[in-house]
Design a protein around this motif. Sequence first.
Motif, mmCIF file in Angstrom:
data_model
loop_
_atom_site.group_PDB
_atom_site.id
_atom_site.type_symbol
_atom_site.label_atom_id
_atom_site.label_comp_id
_atom_site.label_asym_id
_atom_site.label_seq_id
_atom_site.Cartn_x
_atom_site.Cartn_y
_atom_site.Cartn_z
ATOM 1 N N ASP A 257 -1.430 13.250 -20.714
ATOM 2 C CA ASP A 257 -1.882 14.622 -20.978
ATOM 3 C C ASP A 257 -3.184 14.636 -21.788
ATOM 4 O OD1 ASP A 257 0.310 15.582 -19.651
ATOM 5 O OD2 ASP A 257 1.460 16.069 -21.459
ATOM 6 N N ALA A 258 -3.388 13.582 -22.572
ATOM 7 C CA ALA A 258 -4.604 13.487 -23.387
ATOM 8 C C ALA A 258 -5.761 12.851 -22.617
ATOM 9 C CB ALA A 258 -4.322 12.685 -24.657
ATOM 10 N N GLY A 259 -5.532 12.524 -21.330
ATOM 11 C CA GLY A 259 -6.605 12.018 -20.482
ATOM 12 C C GLY A 259 -6.614 10.524 -20.244
ATOM 13 N N LEU A 260 -5.563 9.825 -20.667
ATOM 14 C CA LEU A 260 -5.508 8.375 -20.483
ATOM 15 C C LEU A 260 -4.696 8.011 -19.249
ATOM 16 C CD1 LEU A 260 -4.827 7.170 -24.147
ATOM 17 C CD2 LEU A 260 -7.013 7.678 -23.043
ATOM 18 N N SER A 261 -4.868 6.778 -18.798
ATOM 19 C CA SER A 261 -4.038 6.250 -17.718
ATOM 20 C C SER A 261 -3.320 5.000 -18.212
ATOM 21 C CB SER A 261 -4.884 5.910 -16.483
ATOM 22 O OG SER A 261 -5.897 4.978 -16.818
ATOM 23 N N MET A 262 -2.067 4.820 -17.787
ATOM 24 C CA MET A 262 -1.305 3.666 -18.232
ATOM 25 C C MET A 262 -1.749 2.410 -17.508
ATOM 26 S SD MET A 262 2.818 2.937 -18.308
ATOM 27 C CE MET A 262 2.895 1.914 -16.855
ATOM 28 N N VAL A 263 -1.914 1.326 -18.259
ATOM 29 C CA VAL A 263 -2.311 0.040 -17.681
ATOM 30 C C VAL A 263 -1.095 -0.855 -17.487
ATOM 31 C CG1 VAL A 263 -3.722 -2.032 -17.994
ATOM 32 C CG2 VAL A 263 -4.594 0.194 -18.745
ATOM 33 N N THR A 264 -0.313 -1.049 -18.550
ATOM 34 C CA THR A 264 0.857 -1.923 -18.460
ATOM 35 C C THR A 264 1.799 -1.656 -19.623
ATOM 36 O OG1 THR A 264 1.577 -4.230 -18.224
ATOM 37 C CG2 THR A 264 -0.189 -3.807 -19.779
ATOM 38 N N GLN A 265 3.046 -2.066 -19.446
ATOM 39 C CA GLN A 265 4.067 -1.892 -20.478
ATOM 40 C C GLN A 265 4.817 -3.193 -20.694
ATOM 41 O OE1 GLN A 265 6.680 1.574 -20.153
ATOM 42 N NE2 GLN A 265 8.424 0.382 -20.897
ATOM 43 N N LEU A 266 5.118 -3.506 -21.938
ATOM 44 C CA LEU A 266 5.950 -4.648 -22.297
ATOM 45 C C LEU A 266 7.230 -4.132 -22.938
ATOM 46 C CD1 LEU A 266 3.356 -7.064 -23.965
ATOM 47 C CD2 LEU A 266 4.344 -7.277 -21.674
ATOM 48 N N THR A 267 8.326 -4.863 -22.752
ATOM 49 C CA THR A 267 9.574 -4.552 -23.447
ATOM 50 C C THR A 267 10.125 -5.840 -24.051
ATOM 51 O OG1 THR A 267 10.867 -4.857 -21.417
ATOM 52 C CG2 THR A 267 10.159 -2.619 -21.954
ATOM 53 N N ARG A 268 10.793 -5.669 -25.195
ATOM 54 C CA ARG A 268 11.362 -6.819 -25.901
ATOM 55 C C ARG A 268 12.548 -6.332 -26.728
ATOM 56 N NH1 ARG A 268 9.199 -11.934 -27.320
ATOM 57 N NH2 ARG A 268 10.021 -12.794 -29.273
ATOM 58 N N ASN A 269 13.756 -6.762 -26.338
ATOM 59 C CA ASN A 269 14.972 -6.359 -27.051
ATOM 60 C C ASN A 269 15.067 -4.844 -27.210
ATOM 61 O OD1 ASN A 269 15.712 -9.063 -27.323
ATOM 62 N ND2 ASN A 269 14.669 -9.259 -29.294
ATOM 63 N N GLN A 270 14.797 -4.132 -26.128
ATOM 64 C CA GLN A 270 14.896 -2.675 -26.025
ATOM 65 C C GLN A 270 13.743 -1.924 -26.706
ATOM 66 O OE1 GLN A 270 18.814 -1.317 -27.154
ATOM 67 N NE2 GLN A 270 19.838 -2.832 -25.888
ATOM 68 N N TRP A 271 12.823 -2.634 -27.339
ATOM 69 C CA TRP A 271 11.620 -2.007 -27.888
ATOM 70 C C TRP A 271 10.540 -2.042 -26.817
ATOM 71 C CZ3 TRP A 271 11.528 0.310 -32.645
ATOM 72 C CH2 TRP A 271 12.570 -0.010 -33.520
ATOM 73 N N ALA A 272 9.546 -1.170 -26.924
ATOM 74 C CA ALA A 272 8.497 -1.090 -25.914
ATOM 75 C C ALA A 272 7.113 -1.039 -26.540
ATOM 76 C CB ALA A 272 8.706 0.126 -25.024
ATOM 77 N N SER A 273 6.124 -1.438 -25.742
ATOM 78 C CA SER A 273 4.713 -1.335 -26.106
ATOM 79 C C SER A 273 3.946 -1.004 -24.838
ATOM 80 C CB SER A 273 4.214 -2.649 -26.719
ATOM 81 O OG SER A 273 2.839 -2.574 -27.022
ATOM 82 N N VAL A 274 3.025 -0.034 -24.931
ATOM 83 C CA VAL A 274 2.295 0.422 -23.738
ATOM 84 C C VAL A 274 0.792 0.386 -23.996
ATOM 85 C CG1 VAL A 274 2.082 2.211 -21.983
ATOM 86 C CG2 VAL A 274 4.229 1.969 -23.229
ATOM 87 N N LEU A 275 0.063 -0.089 -23.005
ATOM 88 C CA LEU A 275 -1.399 -0.127 -23.049
ATOM 89 C C LEU A 275 -1.957 0.959 -22.131
ATOM 90 C CD1 LEU A 275 -4.061 -1.590 -23.896
ATOM 91 C CD2 LEU A 275 -3.755 -3.037 -21.856
ATOM 92 N N PHE A 276 -2.861 1.791 -22.680
ATOM 93 C CA PHE A 276 -3.509 2.855 -21.921
ATOM 94 C C PHE A 276 -5.024 2.637 -21.916
ATOM 95 C CE2 PHE A 276 0.301 4.706 -23.864
ATOM 96 C CZ PHE A 276 0.942 5.250 -22.758
ATOM 97 N N LYS A 277 -5.690 3.213 -20.873
ATOM 98 C CA LYS A 277 -7.150 3.148 -20.800
ATOM 99 C C LYS A 277 -7.714 4.549 -20.681
ATOM 100 C CE LYS A 277 -10.975 0.748 -18.501
ATOM 101 N NZ LYS A 277 -11.365 -0.216 -17.460
ATOM 102 N N ASN A 278 -8.859 4.746 -21.343
ATOM 103 C CA ASN A 278 -9.538 6.048 -21.329
ATOM 104 C C ASN A 278 -10.390 6.173 -20.066
ATOM 105 O OD1 ASN A 278 -10.331 8.520 -22.174
ATOM 106 N ND2 ASN A 278 -11.778 7.795 -23.711
#
Length: 278
Positions: A257-278
């Motif tokens: 919604d803020a204008g970014l696009s998702m690049v990739t997501q990592l998960t580890r023991n149910q936690w997550a991290s997401v990389l976005f690009k402008n």
Amino acid sequence: MNYIELQLTLSPDFADILTAELAELGFESFTDTDEGLNAYIPEADFDADAVADIVARYQAQTAIAYTVNSLEKKNWNAEWEQNYQPIEVMTEAASVRIRASFHEPDSRFTYDLLINPKMSFGTGHHETTHMMMQHQLGLDHSGKAVLDVGSGTGILAILAVKLGATDALAFDIEEWAVENAIENAALNHCPQVRVFGGTIEGVDAGERFDIVLANINRNVLLAEIPAYVSHLRPGGYLLVSGFYEHDAPDITQKAVDAGLSMVTQLTRNQWASVLFKN
């Protein structure tokens, strides 16, 4: 001196905020456990009523139980050193080892980081910090300007400089975290790391960054992602963590919604991290 050990059973979502609250009461060190959190304070400084007040304040939001133990006199520095083990993060592109100053370096790793955490979050032991560094190892930082939101120990800003960033601005709301990040930046010979105490509102409105790093909790991210994007250069990256995998769709929607696009997501023991690009 004798120490008091406070053993808290609570949701991992509240471990960081309870750490900050207890630090204000004089608790000196903290360890994560399978049940929640252990905190330590000199017996003479322990205030049972103050601890009870903090727990009562958060019990309306989450289930918390605690026990208080009196510990025999120990060499706490030696105890900490015995239990603090180096963290290794490896990708196909590179590897980084995070160690305390009493650990010997290991030349097998591409990057060697010295992090003495004190009370600050961000040693690499937590899944979210680990995934943030995994993402960072795959990003081109050369000549880039980086913003580290809620920097804790300063570990992500320091790694950014090691990866080639020429400027890294880091901030945290906790005074002891700011002091710790400054100390760790100096320990790693990273004068490019600038640290201040405050929030995203303290970043100059006209300042722009190629990479924004935000390892905070879900609610802060949902509230502040648009502000992070306002400081992001075209083609820049926003890297976030600090939330569970089931919260990733909400985080992603806010970023899109803020204008970014998702690049990739990592998960580890149910936690997550997401990389976005402008």
